[in-house]
Design a protein around this motif. Structure first.
Motif, PDB file in Angstrom:
ATOM      1  N   ILE A  47       6.392  -1.782 -10.921  1.00 27.96           N
ATOM      2  CA  ILE A  47       6.583  -0.378 -11.257  1.00 27.96           C
ATOM      3  C   ILE A  47       5.346   0.126 -11.980  1.00 27.96           C
ATOM      4  O   ILE A  47       4.966  -0.388 -13.024  1.00 27.96           O
ATOM      5  CB  ILE A  47       7.842  -0.183 -12.126  1.00 27.96           C
ATOM      6  CG1 ILE A  47       9.062  -0.647 -11.329  1.00 27.96           C
ATOM      7  CG2 ILE A  47       7.979   1.275 -12.558  1.00 27.96           C
ATOM      8  CD1 ILE A  47      10.353  -0.609 -12.104  1.00 27.96           C
ATOM      9  N   GLY A  48       4.702   1.133 -11.374  1.00 25.83           N
ATOM     10  CA  GLY A  48       3.505   1.711 -11.965  1.00 25.83           C
ATOM     11  C   GLY A  48       3.854   2.595 -13.154  1.00 25.83           C
ATOM     12  O   GLY A  48       5.013   2.965 -13.362  1.00 25.83           O
ATOM     13  N   THR A  49       2.846   2.952 -13.903  1.00 28.00           N
ATOM     14  CA  THR A  49       3.060   3.791 -15.090  1.00 28.00           C
ATOM     15  C   THR A  49       2.561   5.212 -14.879  1.00 28.00           C
ATOM     16  O   THR A  49       2.576   6.011 -15.802  1.00 28.00           O
ATOM     17  CB  THR A  49       2.346   3.189 -16.321  1.00 28.00           C
ATOM     18  OG1 THR A  49       0.955   3.074 -16.026  1.00 28.00           O
ATOM     19  CG2 THR A  49       2.923   1.829 -16.673  1.00 28.00           C
ATOM     20  N   GLY A  50       2.127   5.532 -13.679  1.00 29.06           N
ATOM     21  CA  GLY A  50       1.613   6.871 -13.391  1.00 29.06           C
ATOM     22  C   GLY A  50       2.719   7.901 -13.263  1.00 29.06           C
ATOM     23  O   GLY A  50       3.908   7.588 -13.346  1.00 29.06           O
ATOM     24  N   LEU A  51       2.305   9.124 -13.030  1.00 33.61           N
ATOM     25  CA  LEU A  51       3.259  10.229 -12.912  1.00 33.61           C
ATOM     26  C   LEU A  51       3.885  10.309 -11.531  1.00 33.61           C
ATOM     27  O   LEU A  51       4.974  10.845 -11.364  1.00 33.61           O
ATOM     28  CB  LEU A  51       2.561  11.555 -13.238  1.00 33.61           C
ATOM     29  CG  LEU A  51       2.002  11.672 -14.658  1.00 33.61           C
ATOM     30  CD1 LEU A  51       1.231  12.976 -14.810  1.00 33.61           C
ATOM     31  CD2 LEU A  51       3.125  11.588 -15.676  1.00 33.61           C
ATOM     32  N   PHE A  52       3.194   9.841 -10.513  1.00 34.40           N
ATOM     33  CA  PHE A  52       3.651   9.998  -9.138  1.00 34.40           C
ATOM     34  C   PHE A  52       3.747   8.643  -8.453  1.00 34.40           C
ATOM     35  O   PHE A  52       3.027   7.717  -8.782  1.00 34.40           O
ATOM     36  CB  PHE A  52       2.692  10.895  -8.354  1.00 34.40           C
ATOM     37  CG  PHE A  52       2.419  12.196  -9.036  1.00 34.40           C
ATOM     38  CD1 PHE A  52       3.351  13.220  -9.003  1.00 34.40           C
ATOM     39  CD2 PHE A  52       1.252  12.393  -9.739  1.00 34.40           C
ATOM     40  CE1 PHE A  52       3.115  14.415  -9.633  1.00 34.40           C
ATOM     41  CE2 PHE A  52       0.992  13.591 -10.380  1.00 34.40           C
ATOM     42  CZ  PHE A  52       1.925  14.607 -10.337  1.00 34.40           C
ATOM     43  N   LYS A  53       4.613   8.546  -7.472  1.00 32.01           N
ATOM     44  CA  LYS A  53       4.752   7.352  -6.631  1.00 32.01           C
ATOM     45  C   LYS A  53       4.630   6.069  -7.444  1.00 32.01           C
ATOM     46  O   LYS A  53       3.680   5.306  -7.297  1.00 32.01           O
ATOM     47  CB  LYS A  53       3.733   7.376  -5.500  1.00 32.01           C
ATOM     48  CG  LYS A  53       3.997   8.475  -4.505  1.00 32.01           C
ATOM     49  CD  LYS A  53       3.187   8.291  -3.259  1.00 32.01           C
ATOM     50  CE  LYS A  53       3.548   9.368  -2.261  1.00 32.01           C
ATOM     51  NZ  LYS A  53       2.949   9.159  -0.976  1.00 32.01           N
ATOM     52  N   ARG A  54       5.597   5.839  -8.278  1.00 35.94           N
ATOM     53  CA  ARG A  54       5.542   4.690  -9.183  1.00 35.94           C
ATOM     54  C   ARG A  54       5.903   3.378  -8.499  1.00 35.94           C
ATOM     55  O   ARG A  54       5.751   2.320  -9.075  1.00 35.94           O
ATOM     56  CB  ARG A  54       6.457   4.949 -10.370  1.00 35.94           C
ATOM     57  CG  ARG A  54       5.945   6.132 -11.201  1.00 35.94           C
ATOM     58  CD  ARG A  54       6.801   6.399 -12.361  1.00 35.94           C
ATOM     59  NE  ARG A  54       6.856   5.177 -13.181  1.00 35.94           N
ATOM     60  CZ  ARG A  54       7.323   5.153 -14.398  1.00 35.94           C
ATOM     61  NH1 ARG A  54       7.766   6.242 -14.949  1.00 35.94           N
ATOM     62  NH2 ARG A  54       7.361   4.034 -15.076  1.00 35.94           N
ATOM     63  N   HIS A 100       0.392  -7.321  -7.315  1.00 36.45           N
ATOM     64  CA  HIS A 100       1.129  -6.621  -8.361  1.00 36.45           C
ATOM     65  C   HIS A 100       0.308  -5.416  -8.795  1.00 36.45           C
ATOM     66  O   HIS A 100      -0.920  -5.473  -8.871  1.00 36.45           O
ATOM     67  CB  HIS A 100       1.397  -7.539  -9.559  1.00 36.45           C
ATOM     68  CG  HIS A 100       2.385  -6.949 -10.515  1.00 36.45           C
ATOM     69  ND1 HIS A 100       2.007  -6.032 -11.469  1.00 36.45           N
ATOM     70  CD2 HIS A 100       3.721  -7.106 -10.634  1.00 36.45           C
ATOM     71  CE1 HIS A 100       3.072  -5.649 -12.147  1.00 36.45           C
ATOM     72  NE2 HIS A 100       4.131  -6.295 -11.661  1.00 36.45           N
ATOM     73  N   ILE A 101       0.958  -4.307  -9.073  1.00 36.40           N
ATOM     74  CA  ILE A 101       0.271  -3.061  -9.414  1.00 36.40           C
ATOM     75  C   ILE A 101      -0.665  -3.240 -10.611  1.00 36.40           C
ATOM     76  O   ILE A 101      -1.752  -2.666 -10.655  1.00 36.40           O
ATOM     77  CB  ILE A 101       1.285  -1.917  -9.638  1.00 36.40           C
ATOM     78  CG1 ILE A 101       0.556  -0.568  -9.771  1.00 36.40           C
ATOM     79  CG2 ILE A 101       2.180  -2.182 -10.829  1.00 36.40           C
ATOM     80  CD1 ILE A 101      -0.156  -0.115  -8.547  1.00 36.40           C
ATOM     81  N   ASP A 102      -0.273  -4.060 -11.588  1.00 39.88           N
ATOM     82  CA  ASP A 102      -1.140  -4.282 -12.747  1.00 39.88           C
ATOM     83  C   ASP A 102      -2.457  -4.949 -12.340  1.00 39.88           C
ATOM     84  O   ASP A 102      -3.522  -4.619 -12.871  1.00 39.88           O
ATOM     85  CB  ASP A 102      -0.431  -5.135 -13.801  1.00 39.88           C
ATOM     86  CG  ASP A 102       0.710  -4.401 -14.489  1.00 39.88           C
ATOM     87  OD1 ASP A 102       0.773  -3.156 -14.392  1.00 39.88           O
ATOM     88  OD2 ASP A 102       1.554  -5.068 -15.113  1.00 39.88           O
ATOM     89  N   ASP A 103      -2.404  -5.882 -11.389  1.00 38.88           N
ATOM     90  CA  ASP A 103      -3.619  -6.532 -10.920  1.00 38.88           C
ATOM     91  C   ASP A 103      -4.515  -5.546 -10.170  1.00 38.88           C
ATOM     92  O   ASP A 103      -5.738  -5.600 -10.266  1.00 38.88           O
ATOM     93  CB  ASP A 103      -3.286  -7.731 -10.027  1.00 38.88           C
ATOM     94  CG  ASP A 103      -2.580  -8.826 -10.797  1.00 38.88           C
ATOM     95  OD1 ASP A 103      -2.898  -9.010 -11.995  1.00 38.88           O
ATOM     96  OD2 ASP A 103      -1.702  -9.493 -10.220  1.00 38.88           O
ATOM     97  N   LEU A 104      -3.890  -4.640  -9.430  1.00 38.71           N
ATOM     98  CA  LEU A 104      -4.653  -3.618  -8.724  1.00 38.71           C
ATOM     99  C   LEU A 104      -5.343  -2.679  -9.717  1.00 38.71           C
ATOM    100  O   LEU A 104      -6.503  -2.307  -9.534  1.00 38.71           O
ATOM    101  CB  LEU A 104      -3.725  -2.827  -7.796  1.00 38.71           C
ATOM    102  CG  LEU A 104      -4.374  -1.802  -6.879  1.00 38.71           C
ATOM    103  CD1 LEU A 104      -5.453  -2.425  -6.014  1.00 38.71           C
ATOM    104  CD2 LEU A 104      -3.300  -1.137  -6.022  1.00 38.71           C
TER     105      LEU A 104
END
Length: 142
Positions: free
Chosen positions: A79-86, A118-122
């Motif tokens: 789960i990303g921490t951004g505002l869109f498309k998490r 994983h999104i954090d690695d990206l």
């Protein structure tokens, strides 16, 4: 971006996010090639077929922004921490289909491979690209 560089005299750090769909093969569930792509091999990455999915966009960006590096991300999970498309739409669709049918569906013998990150690695990859771009732009060597 090129105009900004001309106006300010400073190069722009531009990272274009593409996707690994450009590496996809239409194998209809059968075994594909065993090609392993190397991001460090610029000739290999820059000479992919123009007919590959979204390659036309990659080429447009590369020519317009005068860049030769693109970040080709695989399926991101977490789960990303951004505002869109998490969350990844593809990952969610895979989970939804699995829940609907009570099992994971495979195409053909199920020998197709599909990498993930994983999104954090990206995010760390982006940070490193910007950091090294900044260091290079300011001629700082580490």
């Amino acid at each position: 971006l090129n105009k900004r560089t001309e106006t300010t005299g400073k190069s722009v750090i531009y990272v274009h996010t593409s996707g690994t769909g450009v590496l996809a093969e239409d194998v209809h569930g059968q075994n594909g090639s065993i090609t392993i792509y190397n991001d460090l091999d610029l000739d290999e990455m820059n000479n992919l077929s123009e007919t590959q999915i979204h390659r036309n966009v990659d080429l447009f960006i590369m020519n317009a922004a005068q860049v030769n590096r693109l970040l080709k991300s695989v399926i991101a999970y977490g789960i990303g921490t951004g505002l869109f498309k998490r969350q990844s739409v593809v990952f969610l669709k895979l989970v939804e289909t699995t829940l609907q049918h009570g099992k994971l569906r495979l195409i053909g013998p199920g020998e197709v491979t599909w990498d993930n990150i994983h999104i954090d690695d990206l995010v760390y990859a982006y940070l490193l690209l910007f950091l090294f771009g900044h260091l290079r732009r300011n001629r700082i060597h580490i």
